[in-house]
Design a protein around this motif. Structure first.
Motif, PDB file in Angstrom:
ATOM      1  N   THR A  98       0.814  -1.225   0.000  1.00 22.68           N
ATOM      2  CA  THR A  98       0.000   0.000   0.000  1.00 22.68           C
ATOM      3  C   THR A  98       0.848   1.276   0.000  1.00 22.68           C
ATOM      4  N   VAL A  99       2.166   1.138   0.184  1.00 23.20           N
ATOM      5  CA  VAL A  99       3.031   2.322   0.238  1.00 23.20           C
ATOM      6  C   VAL A  99       3.379   2.748  -1.186  1.00 23.20           C
ATOM      7  N   THR A 100       2.978   3.961  -1.553  1.00 21.97           N
ATOM      8  CA  THR A 100       3.233   4.503  -2.879  1.00 21.97           C
ATOM      9  C   THR A 100       4.096   5.745  -2.767  1.00 21.97           C
ATOM     10  N   GLU A 101       4.538   6.257  -3.902  1.00 19.54           N
ATOM     11  CA  GLU A 101       5.353   7.477  -3.903  1.00 19.54           C
ATOM     12  C   GLU A 101       4.639   8.657  -3.242  1.00 19.54           C
ATOM     13  N   PRO A 102       3.343   8.922  -3.567  1.00 22.55           N
ATOM     14  CA  PRO A 102       2.657  10.029  -2.885  1.00 22.55           C
ATOM     15  C   PRO A 102       2.554   9.838  -1.378  1.00 22.55           C
ATOM     16  N   VAL A 103       2.272   8.605  -0.949  1.00 21.42           N
ATOM     17  CA  VAL A 103       2.187   8.328   0.487  1.00 21.42           C
ATOM     18  C   VAL A 103       3.522   8.604   1.159  1.00 21.42           C
ATOM     19  N   LEU A 104       4.604   8.135   0.537  1.00 18.23           N
ATOM     20  CA  LEU A 104       5.935   8.345   1.104  1.00 18.23           C
ATOM     21  C   LEU A 104       6.283   9.827   1.143  1.00 18.23           C
ATOM     22  N   SER A 105       5.962  10.553   0.072  1.00 18.79           N
ATOM     23  CA  SER A 105       6.264  11.988   0.021  1.00 18.79           C
ATOM     24  C   SER A 105       5.533  12.753   1.111  1.00 18.79           C
ATOM     25  N   LYS A 106       4.273  12.406   1.303  1.00 15.03           N
ATOM     26  CA  LYS A 106       3.497  13.111   2.329  1.00 15.03           C
ATOM     27  C   LYS A 106       4.046  12.829   3.723  1.00 15.03           C
ATOM     28  N   GLU A 107       4.336  11.554   4.002  1.00 16.54           N
ATOM     29  CA  GLU A 107       4.776  11.217   5.360  1.00 16.54           C
ATOM     30  C   GLU A 107       6.174  11.751   5.646  1.00 16.54           C
ATOM     31  N   LYS A 108       6.988  11.915   4.610  1.00 13.38           N
ATOM     32  CA  LYS A 108       8.280  12.586   4.808  1.00 13.38           C
ATOM     33  C   LYS A 108       8.066  13.988   5.371  1.00 13.38           C
ATOM     34  N   GLN A 109       7.072  14.690   4.843  1.00  8.08           N
ATOM     35  CA  GLN A 109       6.797  16.056   5.312  1.00  8.08           C
ATOM     36  C   GLN A 109       6.325  16.048   6.770  1.00  8.08           C
ATOM     37  N   VAL A 110       5.492  15.060   7.125  1.00  6.21           N
ATOM     38  CA  VAL A 110       5.006  14.962   8.501  1.00  6.21           C
ATOM     39  C   VAL A 110       6.174  14.732   9.465  1.00  6.21           C
ATOM     40  N   VAL A 111       7.061  13.804   9.106  1.00  8.19           N
ATOM     41  CA  VAL A 111       8.194  13.491   9.973  1.00  8.19           C
ATOM     42  C   VAL A 111       9.144  14.678  10.068  1.00  8.19           C
ATOM     43  N   LYS A 112       9.349  15.363   8.960  1.00  9.62           N
ATOM     44  CA  LYS A 112      10.224  16.542   9.007  1.00  9.62           C
ATOM     45  C   LYS A 112       9.610  17.634   9.889  1.00  9.62           C
ATOM     46  N   ASN A 113       8.285  17.751   9.859  1.00  8.77           N
ATOM     47  CA  ASN A 113       7.624  18.697  10.773  1.00  8.77           C
ATOM     48  C   ASN A 113       7.835  18.286  12.225  1.00  8.77           C
ATOM     49  N   GLU A 114       7.796  16.979  12.474  1.00 11.09           N
ATOM     50  CA  GLU A 114       8.045  16.503  13.833  1.00 11.09           C
ATOM     51  C   GLU A 114       9.467  16.837  14.265  1.00 11.09           C
ATOM     52  N   LYS A 115      10.412  16.671  13.358  1.00 13.47           N
ATOM     53  CA  LYS A 115      11.809  16.996  13.690  1.00 13.47           C
ATOM     54  C   LYS A 115      11.958  18.476  14.009  1.00 13.47           C
ATOM     55  N   ARG A 116      11.298  19.317  13.221  1.00 11.42           N
ATOM     56  CA  ARG A 116      11.369  20.753  13.502  1.00 11.42           C
ATOM     57  C   ARG A 116      10.773  21.056  14.881  1.00 11.42           C
ATOM     58  N   GLN A 117       9.635  20.415  15.159  1.00 11.30           N
ATOM     59  CA  GLN A 117       8.932  20.685  16.412  1.00 11.30           C
ATOM     60  C   GLN A 117       9.734  20.201  17.613  1.00 11.30           C
ATOM     61  N   SER A 118      10.331  19.001  17.502  1.00 16.26           N
ATOM     62  CA  SER A 118      11.011  18.417  18.650  1.00 16.26           C
ATOM     63  C   SER A 118      12.448  18.880  18.808  1.00 16.26           C
ATOM     64  N   GLY A 119      13.045  19.371  17.721  1.00 12.71           N
ATOM     65  CA  GLY A 119      14.452  19.752  17.808  1.00 12.71           C
ATOM     66  C   GLY A 119      14.799  21.106  17.247  1.00 12.71           C
ATOM     67  N   ASP A 120      14.509  21.316  15.977  1.00 11.45           N
ATOM     68  CA  ASP A 120      15.013  22.499  15.285  1.00 11.45           C
ATOM     69  C   ASP A 120      14.386  23.804  15.745  1.00 11.45           C
ATOM     70  N   ASN A 121      13.177  23.751  16.287  1.00 10.88           N
ATOM     71  CA  ASN A 121      12.450  24.990  16.587  1.00 10.88           C
ATOM     72  C   ASN A 121      12.252  25.200  18.087  1.00 10.88           C
TER      73      ASN A 121
END
Length: 940
Positions: A145-168
């Protein structure tokens, strides 16, 4: 530990096996039994029966974390934690979250560490087969069920988590710098669990599939089921859904990889968000369950925690360098590190801090730890242990932890004995072996432009900073449906299993009484664990303060635990800890609360100490000076934290200048500096009264025992009449306005949107909460999460809710979004709010009703949840059977009722829109929202 969504309390990972756990109280010893079995494909299964509540926790734990990744492909384990919730072949897209809402579950969640990833949820016990079906689908029927759009979207979610927990956030890069320098290149702990933004962005679909196929196989996974269920029936379901999932290749156990340092290394970093200098020292330590780990844990607690701690005495009390010292032994499967962290006061040179640490260590090398201190620390560990097993989910986690890392759930027998056997000599041995005069990694995180505060001879740390670039993120269409050939199965897995039975929800029996002073008592008797939790709630808090001296109640609350008439601060703390108890005093907007917990056998002695704290204050001038300095430091730190800034600025917007609740109850620098000890005494003598107080208790105790224990407090507490002031009720603005607080270089924008709405005592408050479930109160079942996170990848998390008390509180939406889509996120939220009344349909109503009713099975599981229920009943005037009444309210609600409530309380044209972020890049565009020119709240 990285989480999929929101934060959950950290759990004590200790497992249990067919044994009786010594509570030194034979009549109330908990006995926790479990059994294990292994399927032919290698899946290990652990069952634990707990009949106390009609709920069951299901956890799937995979023995893979960031340590099983390779450099250049970091963050995969945590990325999978996210991906596994999105879709599987038979649940369909978002199927698990949809099902969780329907069955009244706690919400599917997960966490990732260096060495394991787990997926968990607590549900009413009638839904157990559904959960086993769902977990099997994730393990064996997911990767297609994992497709390119699914992977692209979840990359953004995880990067937002990284910003929230560390970078910001302030000091967010500390562990990155430490791990890069403590662990050599190639060591599996050299990188962070969440990975790097670059690695996440570069991850390909094939990389992801390869990772899954290697690690997400039955022979690398443990299934834990804990709660109220039929074991034989559950075994049948486990075999039915998991047996035909094929085993993977044999997975080799990684060897232990402890590290050593030839010499110390010192690094510094100018932190964009920090307002205070922070020193962290990291020493190579030991892996989990190493024979030295038990003494190291006690050593860390003794050196740093509380007023009797050597580091506290020297750095906090004597030299006034900081308000807190933190030290902990962080163990993992392959290696460990002992960390000492000190956030110094404004302008303090970290060389001075390090010198004070070295002085303290030298003194400890001579004196060591006393038998009394050893005893009090072990008593505290016993209480922590029972807290860790107070929920079925906690028990399930602990069982899996020992199984996966010790390969022997019976290790609990050995583990508890090893803790008890730690001697003074053991503590000194590990101190000299791992810390005293040993090499370390030191990081100095200092505010911008204050490099001189860093340790001398430090090298600048290498930290990868993200640039804010408009339109930098990949475009994707998350709505695209994956096409694939379904994995064969011997039966039709697309059919969701039925419910089995009906959970019998029993509202806990509440007992009440009042004492002659006017003090009311309410309690619930439960004997699941030998722990008692209590709370003495006194009306007032910030509400009773002088507007010119905001912060008095908070200072008073802090000072109350700093000694009593007959006990020095050190003696009071020691007395509490020797009992294995905890006592806290906290000031809030509308009350001051003395709360805590104790072992059942020590409850009477604990309440005797509460009596001293409440009725026999010490009024120590030196402690008052220290508390005041600590609060001023806290206020300074909040100025650096975007989330704190947002919370404080939003209160001002909601309540306005004429309501004292608009203030931060810490006060501000100006008001706190004017407060004297006499102001605290005045508040204490004229604002605290048993006539406006209630004592709440839950645990292994009954009404008569409670009355006998609390009667001395009542008999010696003089009743006085205190009038609670009434302030003008805040009203919604006539039209929306955008406000902006500039934090230059912020990698995220913290947003808060809302308006004054309802008091919790209003008849419409609970129906409004029901209305909000599908908007933003239902986690992944909500439109805000589905559209901003799942649809666009704008945020890691977003929620909405009503925050009323006896006073009118706000409806508020809060989130952190990546900086370069601040306008787009606000515009989308505005549209969701506008359309919500019209698009709420019959399906939404059905899901909402199902969740609101079925989730009641989880309402009273833990001691904390029971204590919270008592507080709500007594504070808001709810009937003891309010749960049953609310179920009837929910069943009676119609679509038209929901639409009416939505139109009344969530009008996007009459709200405050607050953004805390980077004004240079985000401020100009916000005028396009259509609410006029944004207002800049600061000029930084």
């Amino acid at each position: 530990m990285i989480k999929r969504f929101a934060l959950i309390p950290i759990l004590l990972f200790i497992s249990l096996n067919c044994l009786q756990l010594s509570a030194q109280n034979e009549s109330k010893e908990p006995k926790i039994d479990f059994e294990t079995f292994t399927l032919q494909n290698g899946l290990k299964v652990i069952f634990h029966i707990d009949r106390s509540d009609p709920v069951v926790a299901v956890a799937l734990t995979s023995h893979v974390g960031s340590a099983r990744e390779i450099e250049g492909r970091t963050g995969f384990a945590h990325l999978f934690e996210h991906l596994l919730f999105l879709e599987s072949e038979n649940l369909g897209k978002g199927g698990l979250d949809k099902m969780s809402a329907r069955i009244g579950g706690s919400g599917a969640n997960g966490s990732t560490s260096r060495d394991r990833t787990n997926y968990f949820q607590t549900v009413p016990n009638d839904a157990l087969e559904k959960m086993i079906w769902a977990e099997a689908d994730k393990l064996g029927y997911f990767i297609n069920t994992v497709t390119e759009p699914v992977l692209s979207k979840e990359k953004q979610v995880v990067k937002n988590e990284k910003r929230q927990s560390g970078d910001n956030r302030p000091y967010g890069h500390t562990m990155y710098v430490i791990d890069k320098n403590l662990y050599p290149e190639g060591h599996p702990y050299n990188w962070q669990v969440i990975g790097s933004l670059e690695d996440l962005q570069n991850a390909t679909l094939q990389n992801v599939k390869d990772f899954y196929n290697k690690w997400y196989v039955p022979n690398n996974v443990i299934l834990t089921i804990a709660g109220d269920f039929n074991k034989e029936q559950a075994k049948e379901w486990v075999h039915k859904y998991f047996d035909e999932i094929k085993a993977g290749d044999k997975i080799e156990i990684l060897k232990k990889q402890p590290v050593s340092l030839k010499e110390s290394k010192q690094l510094y970093y100018e932190d964009n968000f920090a307002k205070l200098p922070e020193l962290t020292l990291a020493y190579p330590s030991v892996y989990s369950y190493h024979e030295d780990s038990y003494a190291l844990e006690i050593l860390a607690k003794y050196l740093s925690q509380g007023k009797n701690a050597p580091l506290y005495k020297n750095l906090v009390a004597k030299k006034e360098l900081t308000d807190e010292v933190q030290m902990y032994n962080y163990t993992s499967e392959l290696a460990g590190e002992l960390l000492l962290q000190i956030r110094a006061y404004d302008g303090k040179d970290l060389d001075e801090v390090k010198k004070a640490v070295e002085e303290t260590f030298a003194l400890f090398a001579k004196n060591g730890i006393s038998e009394k201190d050893l005893k009090r620390i072990k008593a505290g560990q016993e209480t922590e242990f029972y807290d860790g097993i107070s929920s079925v989910l906690g028990k399930g986690f602990q069982l899996a932890q020992y199984q996966i890392f010790a390969n022997d759930p019976n290790e609990i027998n050995k583990n508890v004995e090893k803790i008890k056997k730690v001697t003074r000599e053991d503590v000194m041995k590990v101190f000299k072996k791992y810390i005293f005069n040993k090499p370390f990694i030191a990081t100095s995180f200092v505010p911008k432009g204050q490099i001189t505060l860093a340790l001398e001879n430090s090298t600048e740390a290498e930290v990868v900073e993200e640039r804010i670039i408009e339109g930098a993120e990949d475009e994707f269409d998350a709505s695209i449906t994956a096409t694939y050939t379904k994995t064969p199965s011997s039966f039709d897995r697309s059919i969701e299993p039925p419910y089995w039975g009906t959970p019998e929800v029993t509202t806990p029996q509440i007992w009440n009484t009042s004492l002659p002073s006017g003090l009311s008592i309410s309690g619930i008797t439960t004997e699941e664990v030998p722990i008692i939790k209590f709370s003495l709630e006194m009306e007032g808090g910030l509400l009773l303060e002088d507007p010119k001296k905001i912060g008095v109640s908070n200072l008073l609350a802090n000072l109350m635990t700093k000694g009593t008439k007959d006990k020095t601060p050190q003696e009071l703390e020691e007395a509490i800890e020797l009992l294995g108890s905890e006592i806290y005093v906290r000031a809030q907007d509308e009350k001051i609360t003395i709360s805590g917990s104790s072992l059942s056998r020590n409850f009477t002695k604990t309440i005797e100490l509460v009596k001293e704290i409440l009725l026999e204050p010490r009024w120590d001038e030196s402690e008052f000076k220290l508390v005041k300095q600590q609060v001023l430091s806290q206020i300074q730190q909040e100025k650096a934290n975007p989330n704190s800034i947002a919370k404080n600025e939003f209160k001002k917007l909601i309540y306005g200048q004429n309501n004292i609740i608009a203030n931060n109850n810490l006060g501000n620098t100006a008001t706190v500096n004017t407060i004297e000890l006499a102001d605290l005494k005045d508040y204490y003598h004229n604002k605290l009264t048993p006539l406006r107080s209630k004592f709440l208790v839950v645990g292994a105790i009954d009404l008569e025992e409670t009355k006998a224990t609390v009667k001395d407090i009542s008999a010696n507490w003089k009743p006085i009449t205190v009038k609670i002031p009434v302030f003008e009720t805040p009203n919604a603005p006539d039209s929306s306005q955008v406000y902006f607080y500039d934090v230059a270089g912020a990698k995220q924008s913290v947003i808060m949107i809302g308006t004054p709405a309802l008091a919790a005592t209003s008849k419409e408050f609970y129906p409004a909460e029901v209305m909000n479930y599908r908007l933003g109160g239902g986690g992944f079942a909500s439109q805000l999460t589905q559209q901003l996170r799942e649809g666009k990848g704008y945020t890691y998390g977003i929620r909405s809710g009503f925050n009323g008390s006896k006073m009118v509180g706000p409806f508020v939406i809060s989130s952190g979004v990546r900086s370069n889509i601040t306008f787009e996120a606000l515009d989308l939220i505005k549209d969701i709010l506008k359309q919500y009344p019209e698009n709420f349909d019959a399906t939404d109503l059905e899901v909402t009703k199902s969740f609101m009713v079925k989730s009641n099975a989880r309402k009273f599981e833990t001691l904390n949840s029971k204590l919270d229920m008592l507080s709500d009943i007594t504070e808001l005037g709810l009937d003891p059977d309010f749960i049953a009444q609310r179920e009837k309210q929910v069943e009676a609600l119609s679509i038209e009722d929901i639409q009416k409530l939505a139109n009344k309380y969530i009008n996007p044209a009459k709200m405050y829109y607050l953004v805390v972020g980077d004004a240079e890049t985000q401020f100009p565009k916000l005028e396009e929202l259509g609410f006029g020119k944004p207002v800049l709240l600061n000029e930084e």
